[in-house]
Write an enzyme that holds these catalytic residues in place. Structure first.
Site, PDB file in Angstrom:
ATOM      1  N   HIS A  94      -7.234  -6.175   1.119  1.00  0.00           N
ATOM      2  CA  HIS A  94      -6.076  -5.314   1.409  1.00  0.00           C
ATOM      3  C   HIS A  94      -5.320  -5.757   2.664  1.00  0.00           C
ATOM      4  O   HIS A  94      -4.372  -5.108   3.077  1.00  0.00           O
ATOM      5  CB  HIS A  94      -6.575  -3.871   1.595  1.00  0.00           C
ATOM      6  CG  HIS A  94      -5.529  -2.814   1.371  1.00  0.00           C
ATOM      7  ND1 HIS A  94      -4.966  -2.567   0.128  1.00  0.00           N
ATOM      8  CD2 HIS A  94      -4.933  -1.922   2.209  1.00  0.00           C
ATOM      9  CE1 HIS A  94      -4.095  -1.583   0.218  1.00  0.00           C
ATOM     10  NE2 HIS A  94      -4.045  -1.172   1.483  1.00  0.00           N
ATOM     11  N   ASP A 152     -10.111  -5.882  -2.923  1.00  0.00           N
ATOM     12  CA  ASP A 152      -9.512  -4.807  -2.124  1.00  0.00           C
ATOM     13  C   ASP A 152     -10.421  -3.582  -2.227  1.00  0.00           C
ATOM     14  O   ASP A 152     -10.624  -3.041  -3.323  1.00  0.00           O
ATOM     15  CB  ASP A 152      -8.130  -4.509  -2.698  1.00  0.00           C
ATOM     16  CG  ASP A 152      -7.335  -3.507  -1.885  1.00  0.00           C
ATOM     17  OD1 ASP A 152      -7.947  -2.615  -1.272  1.00  0.00           O
ATOM     18  OD2 ASP A 152      -6.098  -3.618  -1.883  1.00  0.00           O
ATOM     19  N   SER A 166       0.833  -1.193   0.000  1.00  0.00           N
ATOM     20  CA  SER A 166       0.000   0.000   0.000  1.00  0.00           C
ATOM     21  C   SER A 166       0.877   1.255   0.000  1.00  0.00           C
ATOM     22  O   SER A 166       1.658   1.438  -0.923  1.00  0.00           O
ATOM     23  CB  SER A 166      -0.957  -0.059   1.208  1.00  0.00           C
ATOM     24  OG  SER A 166      -2.020   0.860   1.053  1.00  0.00           O
TER      25      SER A 166
END
EC number: 3.1.2.12
Lengths: 277, 277
Positions: free
Chosen positions: A255, A222, A144
């Site tokens: 995620h 995600d 991320s």
């Protein structure tokens, strides 16, 4: 530099270290996994974490030590920002402490401490290389915001890393809310200054000697995919440069660290192919 | 029963469920890993955690899902005690919430809610078997207080489990400070009532039909080894009964989840040898 934790793990050592950082103006903590000793010193994989994380999220949740021990790769997990009561902060999770975005801030109140790029490019490598012996070959990966960090570190420092990989990276921060909020605060309103911290911009303009193998995994469940991540932007930039990027869409994955744990072995094997070449 | 979380993980599903427990008189949460679907339903491995833990410690830190997915074993991780503001508690970490010791308490104020043994023997198995399809074969494992829980569950329920394993279990709670404190509170001053919750006592007096394969791993750098754990007591009881216990002392390992992560694959393979027999 003070060792604050040590655990035997897969025959190697999982350590936590604290040291004063002159770049960031505060004490910093990082985690280090040293694989079981071999005849030659191990290569080093840098792991950069995402928003809200510190050095322990990947360390405790990704399960990377098993394969790092088997392949003989050392892992270093830095924190994601300067920390402490005297360090500027913000009440939101995506700005300030835990959200350093791996750049050098130019704007008040951030500029005096938020210099994660210099910390990771210069100070921390010098520190760990003075205390430990590595092979000299390095790779970098992240998740991320840390995927963004890994990509910009690799693109801005040609020749330093053998390979780079990322899970659900923020590839085009100039164009998405997380990046626009952070860059406005850290870098100011002039968006031309943002481009040097944006993987898509960097890749589009990188010199040929910056080319290195890239692996990106993105889960299609995600919840940040459409608004914040947009890996297709990086794929398009890579295609236009004939850049060696493999972007994999992983069906059903989100995620979380369960996603990272599921594919970290493949990332480590990817990097090993270049770290031991 | 309400699903409160779900993540794809190693091709399977990592879930968290909440349900009202009539045995414990409070809402309870458990985690469940379902491996990728196969032709036949998976066997089920119960994991019981240690002091201060809930259903998430093993789930996030042990890295067990990888091998559970590969072998085709479902994992269930219950909480370690009843929970909530209306549930009796204690300020110390080793009594009350997070420290249920997998027994049925007889003493006030604990007796009305602290019935983890009945919850794990009857209520939770009935609940999960009504919602999911498993093969019917079960094994049980745990860490520290949860190692104690796994051993007593297996010893007190002959034929229910194919195999049992533990990391750094409390094997002889009647004789060590953690057990003596908890048993005094939950069971009262009459130490004769403690024996039915003590693995060494249970093993010494178990009927032959209770025999099952046991694997115990213990780190020799575990700071609780001498005062609280004393696995040699279990080994001695097993030797006197010619019981199939393998006790392994793992050099340099401590009491942490790094120890569990390092050997969980071997425990899963051990159980698979009986769950798929």
């Amino acid at each position: 530099m003070e060792k604050i934790e040590e655990h035997r793990c897969f025959g190697g050592l999982m350590q936590r270290w604290r040291h004063p950082s002159t770049t960031l103006g505060c004490p910093m903590t990082f985690s280090l996994f040293l694989p079981p000793a071999r005849e030659s010193a191990p290569p080093l994989l840098w792991w950069l974490s995402g928003l809200t994380c510190n050095d322990e999220n990947f360390t405790t949740k990704a399960g990377a030590q098993r394969m790092a021990a088997e392949l003989g790769i050392a892992l270093i997990m830095p924190d994601t920002s300067p920390r402490g009561e005297s360090i500027p902060n913000d009440a939101s999770y995506d700005l300030g402490q835990g959200a350093g975005f791996y750049l050098n801030a130019s704007e008040p109140p951030w500029a005096s401490h938020y210099r994660m790029y210099d910390y990771l490019r210069d100070e921390l490598p010098a520190l760990v290389n003075s205390h430990f012996t590595f092979s000299g070959k390095q790779a970098i990966a992240g998740h991320s915001m840390g995927g963004h960090g890994a990509l910009i570190m690799a693109l801005k420092n040609p020749g330093r890393f053998c390979s780079v990989s990322a899970f659900a990276p923020i590839v085009n921060p100039c164009q998405v809310p997380w990046g626009q909020k952070a860059f406005s605060a850290y870098l100011g309103a002039d968006e031309t200054t943002w481009r040097e911290w944006d993987s898509c911009e960097l890749l589009a303009n990188a010199p040929d000697e910056a080319r290195l193998p890239m692996l990106v995994d993105q889960g299609d469940a995600d919840t940040f995919l459409a608004e914040q991540l947009q890996p297709a932007q990086l794929a398009e930039a890579a295609r236009s440069r004939d850049w060696p990027l493999e972007l994999r869409i992983q069906h059903g994955y989100d995620h979380s660290y369960y996603f990272i744990a599921s594919f970290i072995e493949e990332h480590l094997r990817f990097h090993a192919g270049y770290l031991f070449k």
